[in-house]
Design an enzyme around this catalytic site. Sequence first.
Site, PDB file in Angstrom:
ATOM      1  N   SER A   9      45.136  37.023  41.924  1.00 49.70           N
ATOM      2  CA  SER A   9      43.838  37.523  42.391  1.00 49.70           C
ATOM      3  C   SER A   9      43.490  36.852  43.699  1.00 49.70           C
ATOM      4  CB  SER A   9      42.744  37.214  41.368  1.00 49.70           C
ATOM      5  OG  SER A   9      41.486  37.448  41.983  1.00 49.70           O
ATOM      6  N   HIS A  32      45.938  41.485  42.920  1.00 53.76           N
ATOM      7  CA  HIS A  32      44.725  41.882  42.208  1.00 53.76           C
ATOM      8  C   HIS A  32      43.529  41.679  43.146  1.00 53.76           C
ATOM      9  CE1 HIS A  32      42.424  42.608  38.494  1.00 53.76           C
ATOM     10  NE2 HIS A  32      41.614  41.620  38.858  1.00 53.76           N
ATOM     11  N   ASP A  34      39.541  41.834  43.466  1.00 53.33           N
ATOM     12  CA  ASP A  34      38.314  41.788  42.662  1.00 53.33           C
ATOM     13  C   ASP A  34      37.108  42.177  43.498  1.00 53.33           C
ATOM     14  OD1 ASP A  34      39.016  40.883  39.988  1.00 53.33           O
ATOM     15  OD2 ASP A  34      39.659  39.015  40.945  1.00 53.33           O
ATOM     16  N   MET A  36      33.145  42.838  43.567  1.00 49.11           N
ATOM     17  CA  MET A  36      31.903  42.526  42.835  1.00 49.11           C
ATOM     18  C   MET A  36      30.706  42.895  43.698  1.00 49.11           C
ATOM     19  SD  MET A  36      32.894  38.721  41.545  1.00 49.11           S
ATOM     20  CE  MET A  36      34.472  38.385  40.753  1.00 49.11           C
ATOM     21  N   HIS A  65      40.122  46.011  41.003  1.00 49.38           N
ATOM     22  CA  HIS A  65      39.257  45.826  39.825  1.00 49.38           C
ATOM     23  C   HIS A  65      37.803  45.930  40.285  1.00 49.38           C
ATOM     24  CE1 HIS A  65      37.931  42.725  36.499  1.00 49.38           C
ATOM     25  NE2 HIS A  65      37.431  43.930  36.285  1.00 49.38           N
ATOM     26  N   MET A  67      34.180  45.682  39.735  1.00 50.76           N
ATOM     27  CA  MET A  67      33.103  45.140  38.890  1.00 50.76           C
ATOM     28  C   MET A  67      31.790  45.518  39.563  1.00 50.76           C
ATOM     29  SD  MET A  67      34.884  41.491  38.077  1.00 50.76           S
ATOM     30  CE  MET A  67      35.993  41.662  39.480  1.00 50.76           C
ATOM     31  N   MET A 136      39.405  41.689  29.683  1.00 47.75           N
ATOM     32  CA  MET A 136      38.808  40.491  30.298  1.00 47.75           C
ATOM     33  C   MET A 136      38.848  39.340  29.296  1.00 47.75           C
ATOM     34  SD  MET A 136      38.088  41.352  33.365  1.00 47.75           S
ATOM     35  CE  MET A 136      37.483  39.713  33.789  1.00 47.75           C
ATOM     36  N   PHE A 142      33.336  35.550  38.015  1.00 48.91           N
ATOM     37  CA  PHE A 142      33.745  34.320  38.697  1.00 48.91           C
ATOM     38  C   PHE A 142      35.175  33.958  38.332  1.00 48.91           C
ATOM     39  CE2 PHE A 142      29.207  34.288  38.145  1.00 48.91           C
ATOM     40  CZ  PHE A 142      28.747  33.942  39.409  1.00 48.91           C
ATOM     41  N   GLY A 144      38.159  30.907  37.968  1.00 48.93           N
ATOM     42  CA  GLY A 144      38.171  29.512  37.540  1.00 48.93           C
ATOM     43  C   GLY A 144      37.516  29.226  36.202  1.00 48.93           C
ATOM     44  N   ASP A 174      42.983  39.387  32.256  1.00 49.51           N
ATOM     45  CA  ASP A 174      42.343  38.841  33.460  1.00 49.51           C
ATOM     46  C   ASP A 174      41.334  37.770  33.079  1.00 49.51           C
ATOM     47  OD1 ASP A 174      41.238  38.446  35.953  1.00 49.51           O
ATOM     48  OD2 ASP A 174      40.423  40.478  36.158  1.00 49.51           O
ATOM     49  N   GLY A 175      41.598  36.551  33.549  1.00 55.53           N
ATOM     50  CA  GLY A 175      40.641  35.461  33.389  1.00 55.53           C
ATOM     51  C   GLY A 175      41.245  34.257  32.692  1.00 55.53           C
ATOM     52  N   SER A 197      43.012  31.219  40.235  1.00 57.75           N
ATOM     53  CA  SER A 197      43.036  29.796  40.580  1.00 57.75           C
ATOM     54  C   SER A 197      44.381  29.145  40.265  1.00 57.75           C
ATOM     55  CB  SER A 197      41.886  29.067  39.895  1.00 57.75           C
ATOM     56  OG  SER A 197      41.735  29.507  38.575  1.00 57.75           O
TER      57      SER A 197
HETATM   58  C1  DX5 Z   1      36.838  37.514  37.240  1.00 58.21           C
HETATM   59  C2  DX5 Z   1      37.925  38.242  37.982  1.00 58.21           C
HETATM   60  C3  DX5 Z   1      39.268  37.598  37.853  1.00 58.21           C
HETATM   61  C4  DX5 Z   1      39.347  36.217  38.420  1.00 58.21           C
HETATM   62  C5  DX5 Z   1      40.503  35.517  37.810  1.00 58.21           C
HETATM   63  O1  DX5 Z   1      35.684  38.273  37.277  1.00 58.21           O
HETATM   64  O2  DX5 Z   1      38.061  39.565  37.507  1.00 58.21           O
HETATM   65  O3  DX5 Z   1      40.277  38.430  38.399  1.00 58.21           O
HETATM   66  O4  DX5 Z   1      39.462  36.207  39.794  1.00 58.21           O
HETATM   67  O5  DX5 Z   1      40.471  34.200  38.226  1.00 58.21           O
HETATM   68  P1  DX5 Z   1      41.085  32.998  37.393  1.00 58.21           P
HETATM   69  O6  DX5 Z   1      42.542  33.285  37.228  1.00 58.21           O
HETATM   70  O7  DX5 Z   1      40.815  31.823  38.244  1.00 58.21           O
HETATM   71  O8  DX5 Z   1      40.383  32.969  36.062  1.00 58.21           O
HETATM   72 ZN    ZN Z   2      39.808  40.859  38.117  1.00 60.70          ZN
END
Ligand code: DX5
Ligand code: ZN
Length: 220
Positions: A9, A32, A34, A36, A65, A67, A136, A142, A144, A174-175, A197
């Site tokens: 990501s 990936h 993201d 938002m 993705h 969101m 998810m 977020f 991390g 994811d996450g 991360s």
């Molecule tokens: C969260 C995102 C993820 C996120 C994953 O809302 O959809 O894609 O960036 O990050 P890590 O791998 O750090 O959990």
């Molecule tokens: Zn994502």
Amino acid sequence: MNTPIIAPSILAADFTALGAEIDRVANADWLHVDIMDGHFVPNLSFGPGITANVNDHTDAHLDVHLMIERPETWIDTYVKAGADCIIFHVEAVDDPVAVARQIHAHGIKAGFSLRPGTPIEPLLSDLEHFDLVLVMSVEPGFGGQSFMPEQLEKVRALRSEIDSRGLPTLIEIDGGISANTIEQAAAAGCDAFVAGSAVFGAEDPDAEVDRLRDLAAAAR
Ligand code: DX5
Ligand code: ZN
């Protein structure tokens, strides 16, 4: 089973050096992306302009993705920005199958995602309309955060439905995916793994991508 797909990501990348950061994950299977909007999730990331810059910089498959609220009004924009797959949240639309058809009309892949609190069961009967389901394993918004192992129940339910119906639908997670968590996700039946991360925080992101893929392959 096919080789596990690792999707770093770029949310976890250094945006002041985004091109160089993408070059550090040349071994990745997908990237990936993201998106938002500060409404569907309580955070802002970036939009179609940066997505198009990423697409200009790399030939990688872009896994976008969304969101965001009203994702169906943004599909044309993200197709033009270079998305190869658009994933929207079922909580943000009235008719997920209609949105999948709208995405497919552009000749790209369609996926849905669901928040940790959203049950998968009502969606299982519609799986044939989707190329991918993004489970998810953190609250979206977020990078991390810590992996939520109880979300693997959804992965198991999806794996069993997809296998029993012989569908090609991929399961992505994811996450909180890292070398500490990817094996349990792979064992539960995931095909694709987003890692932010864990990859961009590694000293050698490309080596981390390969390590994660090897761990997932061995655990399946
Ligand atoms: C969260 C995102 C993820 C996120 C994953 O809302 O959809 O894609 O960036 O990050 P890590 O791998 O750090 O959990
Ligand atoms: Zn994502």
